[in-house]
Write an enzyme that holds these catalytic residues in place. Structure first.
Site, PDB file in Angstrom:
ATOM      1  N   HIS A 109      81.251 -37.247  60.766  1.00  0.00           N
ATOM      2  CA  HIS A 109      80.349 -36.839  61.851  1.00  0.00           C
ATOM      3  C   HIS A 109      79.048 -36.375  61.189  1.00  0.00           C
ATOM      4  O   HIS A 109      79.086 -35.817  60.083  1.00  0.00           O
ATOM      5  CB  HIS A 109      80.876 -35.619  62.616  1.00  0.00           C
ATOM      6  CG  HIS A 109      82.196 -35.772  63.281  1.00  0.00           C
ATOM      7  ND1 HIS A 109      83.375 -35.633  62.624  1.00  0.00           N
ATOM      8  CD2 HIS A 109      82.521 -35.982  64.579  1.00  0.00           C
ATOM      9  CE1 HIS A 109      84.391 -35.772  63.475  1.00  0.00           C
ATOM     10  NE2 HIS A 109      83.900 -35.993  64.676  1.00  0.00           N
ATOM     11  N   ASP A 112      79.319 -32.972  59.776  1.00  0.00           N
ATOM     12  CA  ASP A 112      80.200 -32.775  58.607  1.00  0.00           C
ATOM     13  C   ASP A 112      79.377 -32.885  57.339  1.00  0.00           C
ATOM     14  O   ASP A 112      79.629 -32.228  56.342  1.00  0.00           O
ATOM     15  CB  ASP A 112      81.269 -33.878  58.466  1.00  0.00           C
ATOM     16  CG  ASP A 112      82.106 -34.092  59.698  1.00  0.00           C
ATOM     17  OD1 ASP A 112      82.195 -33.168  60.516  1.00  0.00           O
ATOM     18  OD2 ASP A 112      82.674 -35.201  59.826  1.00  0.00           O
TER      19      ASP A 112
HETATM   20  C1  XUL Z   1      89.548 -35.219  67.809  1.00  0.00           C
HETATM   21  C2  XUL Z   1      89.326 -36.457  67.046  1.00  0.00           C
HETATM   22  C3  XUL Z   1      87.982 -36.612  66.433  1.00  0.00           C
HETATM   23  C4  XUL Z   1      87.463 -38.000  66.428  1.00  0.00           C
HETATM   24  C5  XUL Z   1      86.041 -38.134  65.916  1.00  0.00           C
HETATM   25  O1  XUL Z   1      90.792 -35.128  68.387  1.00  0.00           O
HETATM   26  O2  XUL Z   1      90.209 -37.263  66.892  1.00  0.00           O
HETATM   27  O3  XUL Z   1      88.039 -36.094  65.148  1.00  0.00           O
HETATM   28  O4  XUL Z   1      88.261 -38.826  65.633  1.00  0.00           O
HETATM   29  O5  XUL Z   1      85.153 -37.350  66.625  1.00  0.00           O
END
Ligand code: XUL
Ligand code: CO
Length: 449
Positions: A109, A112
């Site tokens: 993300h 992150d």
């Molecule tokens: C949350 C989840 C996230 C997504 C990316 O449950 O799975 O980490 O994979 O935003």
């Protein structure tokens, strides 16, 4: 792929490149079943499985939960003079980990990778400074980006949603983040871009206009798709379904709900499903159900590999460890043609009390071994052809005659009813589905050598 990368400092000292040692090895820091270059069905294991490490769980999570403080003091955070320096150290640690483990991909993300600044412009500047470093490290190590995404759920401004927020100003701020995250993904050659709508749902119907929120979501996704394509993004956009948590009800509830939504809004050419095992469980489905529903519609894309705990109802994000489940999943994935842009992203975290630095390796090693076994078993099942032959035979009455005319749309209800009436009761016998036989057979493939 470079043997392994060490930045200014080694963050996992005492751990070298993880090697395949075979099933008799008792070394916790070795693969027992995952042999990256072993060829299965004409393709190397590593190219079938396309393992990715999740930046968030592995390098950002610190063991804090709603009842307790952080348990993991990550050395990449210690002693840094600024959040940007800490983010750079974290990236060095991440690439050291990817290369020592031998994972060829990662997923991240925006938040992150780089800390949020005091304005959208500063946040974007922070992100692109780290993206430049990531690009250099990708080139130096051969590690690639499976997918990028934007975290539009942690900051309090997204407490009422991002694309579905009732305040237009928040929707626009979400767009600023998503646009930058798409740009970052393109810059890093990402094979995919994921939307997980953590807060795209509702907590109470007393304050929510569902129809309007879903239209806003479709509008937002369409704009993101158009932007990415105009910028030359060739990969898949993914929707990652999840029924709830953190919202009471999430609009991307499960695969079939998402497919209906994508088709309703003309997004099914560009979007695919990123299916997470633990999310399937929360939706009351088996992981394989979600995979099969996506594959059946030609919309399977990628996997967030993890597992839940059957005894509770939240997203525990544990590393996968069931050979049979991995084999059944790989069976569907291989039948669907295998991964193209997608891969197996470990959206999984070690437990809060797993505080030894080696635990992060051990968790991933177990997950990789599990899917390596799953791949080999699934390949044997398909090669053998008994199960697919059984399924084919089960529908043989539609392969010719009136059955084929029915499938082709050449019969009306009256003609179909006449065929039934003319045949009468008792002519079409009871045919066993032979579920127990098939289950036993699948188990046999797991253990036979
Ligand atoms: C949350 C989840 C996230 C997504 C990316 O449950 O799975 O980490 O994979 O935003
Ligand atoms: Co996920």
């Amino acid at each position: 792929m470079a043997d392994f990368y060490i930045g200014k400092k080694e963050y996992f000292p005492g751990i070298g490149k993880i090697k395949f040692e075979g099933s008799k090895s008792r070394n916790p820091l070795a693969f027992k079943f995952y042999d990256p270059d072993k060829v299965v069905g004409g393709k190397k294991m590593k190219d079938h499985l396309r393992f990715a490490v999740a930046y968030w769980h592995s390098f950002c999570a610190d063991g804090a939960d709603p009842f307790g403080a952080a348990t993991m003091a990550h050395p990449w955070g210690a002693g840094a003079k600024s959040p940007m320096e800490a983010a750079e150290n974290k990236m060095d640690a991440a690439f050291e980990f990817f290369t020592k483990l031998g994972a060829e991909f990662y997923a991240f993300h925006d938040r992150d990778m780089a800390p949020e600044g005091d304005s959208p412009a500063e946040s974007e500047k922070n992100l692109f400074s780290l993206v430049a470093k990531a690009k250099k490290l990708q080139e130096a190590t051969g590690v690639k980006l499976l997918w990028g995404t934007a975290n539009v759920f942690t900051n309090p401004r997204f407490m009422n949603g991002a694309a579905t927020n009732p305040q237009f100003g928040v929707v626009a701020l979400a767009a600023a983040q998503v646009k930058a995250a798409i740009d970052a993904t393109i810059e890093l050659g990402g094979a995919g871009y994921t939307f997980w709508g953590g807060r795209e749902g509702y907590m109470s119907l007393l304050n929510t206009d569902i129809k309007r929120e879903k239209e806003h979501l479709a509008r937002f996704l369409t704009m993101a798709r158009d932007y990415g394509r105009a910028r030359g993004f060739k990969g898949y956009f993914y929707i990652e379904p999840k029924p709830m948590e953190p919202t009471k009800h999430q609009y991307d509830f499960d695969t079939e709900t998402v497919i209906g939504f994508l088709r309703q809004h003309g997004l099914d050419k560009d979007f695919r499903l990123n299916i997470e095992a633990n999310h399937a469980e929360l939706a009351g489905h088996d992981f394989v159900h979600e995979l099969e529903c996506a594959a059946a519609e030609g919309l399977f894309g990628s996997v967030d590999a993890n597992r839940g705990d059957p005894r509770n109802g939240w997203d525990t994000d544990q590393f996968p460890n069931s050979f049979i489940e991995a084999a059944m999943a790989m069976h569907i994935i291989l039948k669907a043609g295998g991964f193209t842009n997608g891969g197996l992203n470990f959206d999984a975290k070690i437990r809060r009390n797993s505080v030894d630095p080696s635990d992060l390796f051990v968790g991933h090693i177990g997950g990789m071994d599990c899917f390596a076994v799953g791949l080999e078993v699934a390949h044997r099942v398909i090669e053998d052809g008994v199960i697919s032959g059984f399924v084919k035979d089960r529908y043989a009455s539609f392969d010719g005659g009136d059955g084929a005319r029915f499938e082709k749309g050449q019969l009306g209800l009256e003609e179909l009813a006449k065929i039934g009436t003319d045949a009468g009761y008792g002519k079409t016998g009871l045919v066993s589905g032979r579920q127990e036989y098939l289950e036993n057979l699948f188990n046999q493939y797991l253990l036979e050598r």
